[in-house]
Design an enzyme around this catalytic site. Structure first.
Site, short mmCIF file in Angstrom:
data_model
loop_
_atom_site.label_atom_id
_atom_site.label_comp_id
_atom_site.label_asym_id
_atom_site.label_seq_id
_atom_site.Cartn_x
_atom_site.Cartn_y
_atom_site.Cartn_z
N HIS A 68 7.30 5.45 -12.20
CA HIS A 68 6.38 6.31 -12.94
C HIS A 68 7.03 7.68 -13.10
O HIS A 68 7.48 8.29 -12.13
CB HIS A 68 5.05 6.45 -12.20
CG HIS A 68 3.99 7.10 -13.04
ND1 HIS A 68 3.93 8.45 -13.25
CD2 HIS A 68 2.97 6.56 -13.76
CE1 HIS A 68 2.91 8.74 -14.04
NE2 HIS A 68 2.31 7.61 -14.36
N LEU A 100 -4.21 1.31 -11.75
CA LEU A 100 -3.14 1.88 -12.56
C LEU A 100 -2.45 3.04 -11.84
O LEU A 100 -3.11 4.02 -11.47
CB LEU A 100 -3.68 2.34 -13.91
CG LEU A 100 -2.66 2.94 -14.87
CD1 LEU A 100 -1.59 1.92 -15.25
CD2 LEU A 100 -3.36 3.46 -16.13
N ASP A 101 -1.13 2.90 -11.66
CA ASP A 101 -0.30 3.95 -11.08
C ASP A 101 -0.75 4.38 -9.68
O ASP A 101 -0.50 5.51 -9.25
CB ASP A 101 -0.26 5.19 -12.00
CG ASP A 101 0.37 4.88 -13.34
OD1 ASP A 101 1.19 3.95 -13.41
OD2 ASP A 101 0.01 5.55 -14.33
N GLU A 102 -1.40 3.48 -8.95
CA GLU A 102 -1.87 3.82 -7.62
C GLU A 102 -1.42 2.80 -6.58
O GLU A 102 -1.96 2.76 -5.47
CB GLU A 102 -3.40 3.95 -7.61
CG GLU A 102 -3.91 5.13 -8.43
CD GLU A 102 -5.39 5.38 -8.24
OE1 GLU A 102 -5.97 4.80 -7.30
OE2 GLU A 102 -5.97 6.16 -9.02
#
Length: 290
Positions: free
Chosen positions: A197, A232-234
Site C-alpha cells: 500500500h 480493505l487495507d487493514e
C-alpha cells in the site's frame, strides 16, 4: 573443513504459552538426530501466546520432509500448536499481480533473477496489456491479461482465481495491483496474499495518498506491506518504511520517492514470507527478522 549442510528445514509454531515448550522442541529435534542452527522465540504477554522459529539440519545423512512432519505431529498436538515445517531448498510458487505501475513487479523479478529472492514465478496477472510491461523482461513467465471494468469484475475475478489455483501458486503478491479483491477471493488467499500500500497505514487510505499527504503538509511519507483481508487495507502488517520530505517537495516528488519505498518494503515482506519469518498473531504479525 566441514562441508555445508545439504539440507535445512524451518519450523514455525504458535500456541498457548506454558512452561516446557522450548525444552520439548529442542529435545525432540535432538533425539531425532537434528541440529539447531538458529532459534528465535517470542512470548506475547498480552495474549499469552508463544511463537517460535527454528532452523535445523540433520546431523548425518538426509531426511524426508514428510517424515519430519509425521514425527513432529504428536508433540504439536500435545501443545496445541499451529505450525509449519518447510524445506527452504524448494522455492515457493509465486503469482504476481500488477496494474499500470510496474516498478514493484520489475524490482521483484530483478531480485529473483539475481538470486536475492528464492521463488518460482508461475505467472503474472495484469489488467493492462503485455506491451505495458515490455521493458520489464517477462521472458518465459506466463502472462495473463485480464482487463476489468465495474460490470465485468466478478467474471474477471473468477478467471483470476482459476489461474492462481491451476498454477499451484503458494503466494500471491499484489505488486501495485490496483483492484479491490472480493471477500470470497481474500478468504481463499488468507495468509498467502501480500499487498503493498502506497501509504504509511493506517493513514491516507484510498486514492492518491501522496496527494493527500502533500495537502496535509506531512514531513514523512511511507509504504506498508500487509496480508490481504476482507477489511480493505487493514490486514496484518508485515513491513513498513518511511522517507523524510520537506515543504519543497511537490506531489510528483512524493510519488517518485514513494516508488522507492514501495519497492523495498514489498521485497522485504516477500522475503520474510518466503523464509517463514512471519507468524500471524490475530490482526498482527510476529516477524522474526534476520
Amino acid at each position: 573443513m566441514p562441508s555445508a549442510p545439504s539440507q535445512r528445514f524451518v519450523l514455525t509454531l504458535a500456541c498457548a504459552n506454558r512452561p516446557g515448550i522450548v525444552a520439548a522442541v529442542a529435545g525432540h529435534l535432538s533425539q531425532a538426530g537434528l541440529n539447531i542452527l538458529d532459534a528465535q522465540q517470542y512470548d506475547d504477554t498480552q495474549t499469552d501466546r508463544f511463537f517460535m522459529r527454528v532452523v535445523f539440519d540433520p546431523v548425518a545423512g538426509e531426511v524426508a520432509l514428510d517424515d519430519l512432519k509425521r514425527d513432529f505431529l504428536p508433540l504439536a498436538d500435545r501443545f496445541g500448536m499451529v505450525w509449519t515445517l518447510s524445506d527452504p531448498g524448494t522455492p515457493r510458487r509465486v503469482m504476481l499481480m500488477v496494474s499500470r505501475f510496474d516498478h514493484c513487479l520489475a524490482d521483484l523479478l530483478y531480485r529473483w533473477r539475481i538470486g536475492e529472492l528464492a521463488f518460482e514465478p508461475v505467472g503474472v496477472i495484469a489488467n493492462h496489456p503485455a506491451e505495458t510491461y515490455g521493458h520489464v523482461g517477462l521472458g518465459d513467465i506466463p502472462f495473463h491479461h485480464l482487463p476489468v471494468t465495474r460490470d465485468t469484475k466478478l467474471e474477471q475475478e473468477a478467471k483470476v482465481w482459476e489461474i492462481i489455483r491451476d498454477s499451484g501458486a503458494e503466494l500471491v503478491v499484489l505488486a501495485r495491483y490496483m483492484q479491490v479483491l472480493s471477500d470470497g477471493l481474500t478468504a481463499k488467499l488468507a495468509g498467502r496474499c501480500i499487498n503493498i500500500h502506497h501509504s504509511f497505514l493506517p493513514g491516507f487510505k484510498g486514492a492518491k495518498p501522496y496527494h493527500q499527504a502533500h495537502a496535509r503538509g506531512v514531513k514523512l511519507i511511507g509504504a506498508t506491506a500487509h496480508y490481504v483481508t476482507s477489511d480493505l487495507d487493514e490486514g496484518p502488517i508485515i513491513a513498513q518504511d518511511v522517507e523524510p520530505i520537506t515543504h519543497r517537495d511537490t506531489p510528483d516528488d512524493l510519488v517518485r520517492k514513494g516508488r522507492d519505498i514501495e519497492r523495498r518494503v514489498l521485497a522485504r515482506a516477500v522475503r520474510h514470507h518466503l523464509e517463514d519469518r512471519i507468524i500471524l498473531n490475530g490482526s498482527k504479525t510476529v516477524v522474526f527478522a534476520d
